[in-house]
Design a protein around this motif. Structure first.
Motif, mmCIF file in Angstrom:
data_model
loop_
_atom_site.group_PDB
_atom_site.id
_atom_site.type_symbol
_atom_site.label_atom_id
_atom_site.label_comp_id
_atom_site.label_asym_id
_atom_site.label_seq_id
_atom_site.Cartn_x
_atom_site.Cartn_y
_atom_site.Cartn_z
ATOM 1 N N SER A 91 -35.128 -8.202 5.802
ATOM 2 C CA SER A 91 -35.083 -6.877 6.404
ATOM 3 C C SER A 91 -33.726 -6.622 7.062
ATOM 4 O O SER A 91 -33.140 -5.549 6.909
ATOM 5 C CB SER A 91 -36.212 -6.750 7.434
ATOM 6 N N LEU A 92 -33.217 -7.621 7.791
ATOM 7 C CA LEU A 92 -31.906 -7.485 8.441
ATOM 8 C C LEU A 92 -30.800 -7.303 7.413
ATOM 9 O O LEU A 92 -29.927 -6.440 7.550
ATOM 10 C CB LEU A 92 -31.608 -8.710 9.307
ATOM 11 N N ILE A 93 -30.832 -8.108 6.373
ATOM 12 C CA ILE A 93 -29.794 -8.070 5.346
ATOM 13 C C ILE A 93 -29.771 -6.730 4.630
ATOM 14 O O ILE A 93 -28.713 -6.119 4.459
ATOM 15 C CB ILE A 93 -29.960 -9.245 4.351
ATOM 16 N N SER A 94 -30.930 -6.231 4.209
ATOM 17 C CA SER A 94 -30.948 -4.958 3.479
ATOM 18 C C SER A 94 -30.540 -3.798 4.393
ATOM 19 O O SER A 94 -29.828 -2.883 3.964
ATOM 20 C CB SER A 94 -32.310 -4.704 2.832
ATOM 21 N N SER A 95 -30.945 -3.841 5.653
ATOM 22 C CA SER A 95 -30.563 -2.801 6.597
ATOM 23 C C SER A 95 -29.051 -2.805 6.833
ATOM 24 O O SER A 95 -28.406 -1.754 6.816
ATOM 25 C CB SER A 95 -31.305 -3.007 7.924
ATOM 26 N N CYS A 96 -28.475 -3.973 7.045
ATOM 27 C CA CYS A 96 -27.031 -4.077 7.288
ATOM 28 C C CYS A 96 -26.241 -3.677 6.055
ATOM 29 O O CYS A 96 -25.181 -3.040 6.173
ATOM 30 C CB CYS A 96 -26.662 -5.488 7.732
ATOM 31 N N ALA A 97 -26.718 -4.019 4.880
ATOM 32 C CA ALA A 97 -26.026 -3.634 3.643
ATOM 33 C C ALA A 97 -25.938 -2.110 3.549
ATOM 34 O O ALA A 97 -24.887 -1.569 3.199
ATOM 35 C CB ALA A 97 -26.741 -4.215 2.434
ATOM 36 N N ALA A 98 -27.023 -1.425 3.886
ATOM 37 C CA ALA A 98 -27.025 0.039 3.842
ATOM 38 C C ALA A 98 -26.074 0.617 4.886
ATOM 39 O O ALA A 98 -25.339 1.573 4.608
ATOM 40 C CB ALA A 98 -28.439 0.565 4.055
ATOM 41 N N ILE A 99 -26.063 0.046 6.090
ATOM 42 C CA ILE A 99 -25.176 0.515 7.155
ATOM 43 C C ILE A 99 -23.712 0.334 6.745
ATOM 44 O O ILE A 99 -22.895 1.250 6.873
ATOM 45 C CB ILE A 99 -25.465 -0.222 8.473
ATOM 46 N N VAL A 100 -23.362 -0.836 6.258
ATOM 47 C CA VAL A 100 -21.976 -1.119 5.887
ATOM 48 C C VAL A 100 -21.547 -0.249 4.709
ATOM 49 O O VAL A 100 -20.433 0.285 4.697
ATOM 50 C CB VAL A 100 -21.777 -2.620 5.583
ATOM 51 N N GLU A 101 -22.412 -0.080 3.741
ATOM 52 C CA GLU A 101 -22.080 0.766 2.594
ATOM 53 C C GLU A 101 -21.771 2.177 3.063
ATOM 54 O O GLU A 101 -20.798 2.792 2.634
ATOM 55 C CB GLU A 101 -23.238 0.784 1.590
ATOM 56 N N ARG A 102 -22.581 2.703 3.974
ATOM 57 C CA ARG A 102 -22.355 4.046 4.519
ATOM 58 C C ARG A 102 -21.026 4.094 5.285
ATOM 59 O O ARG A 102 -20.242 5.012 5.136
ATOM 60 C CB ARG A 102 -23.525 4.439 5.403
ATOM 61 N N LEU A 103 -20.763 3.077 6.117
ATOM 62 C CA LEU A 103 -19.529 3.046 6.909
ATOM 63 C C LEU A 103 -18.280 2.978 6.015
ATOM 64 O O LEU A 103 -17.275 3.607 6.305
ATOM 65 C CB LEU A 103 -19.538 1.842 7.848
ATOM 66 N N MET A 104 -18.340 2.199 4.966
ATOM 67 C CA MET A 104 -17.178 2.008 4.099
ATOM 68 C C MET A 104 -16.910 3.252 3.226
ATOM 69 O O MET A 104 -15.827 3.421 2.709
ATOM 70 C CB MET A 104 -17.342 0.773 3.234
ATOM 71 N N ARG A 105 -17.908 4.109 3.074
ATOM 72 C CA ARG A 105 -17.720 5.341 2.302
ATOM 73 C C ARG A 105 -17.137 6.448 3.147
ATOM 74 O O ARG A 105 -16.492 7.348 2.642
ATOM 75 C CB ARG A 105 -19.045 5.813 1.707
ATOM 76 N N ASN A 106 -17.421 6.411 4.452
ATOM 77 C CA ASN A 106 -17.009 7.528 5.341
ATOM 78 C C ASN A 106 -15.649 7.319 5.938
ATOM 79 O O ASN A 106 -15.098 6.367 6.142
ATOM 80 C CB ASN A 106 -18.042 7.721 6.448
#
Length: 106
Positions: A91-106
């Motif tokens: 759960s932590l890994i999938s949540s962090c992956a989504a957060i980082v992906e969003r941050l790296m796009r913006n």
């Protein structure tokens, strides 16, 4: 692929965004504390590291890579048994992956 100054700028921006708007949740766990090592903590020297602590005693530490335009993430979780810990980590890994992906796009 981003590298050099452009990649460093992107990871720096991602860390700044995490500092300004830390997540309230990581997976199914609520973030209850954020430790920012930017100015040093205790006897530890200043470092570009953020650590998120959850209500279930999990810890997620995030820092920029020193050699690549990436964020390094370290996870720690505890639970009743191995299966519980595995579910928490997933759960932590999938949540962090989504957060980082969003941050790296913006």
């Amino acid at each position: 692929s981003l590298d050099g100054k452009e990649g460093s700028k992107l990871t720096g921006k991602a860390m700044l965004n995490l500092r300004l708007r830390p997540p309230a949740k990581l997976g199914i766990e609520n973030v209850v504390d954020v430790i920012d090592y930017q100015n040093g903590v205790g006897d530890l020297p200043a470092s570009d590291v953020l650590q998120f602590i959850t209500d279930k005693r999990s810890r997620v530490s995030i820092r920029p890579s020193g050699t690549e335009p990436r964020l390094k993430i370290y996870y720690s979780a505890s639970g009743k048994n191995a299966d519980d810990v595995s579910k928490r980590l997933d759960s932590l890994i999938s949540s962090c992956a989504a957060i980082v992906e969003r941050l790296m796009r913006n």
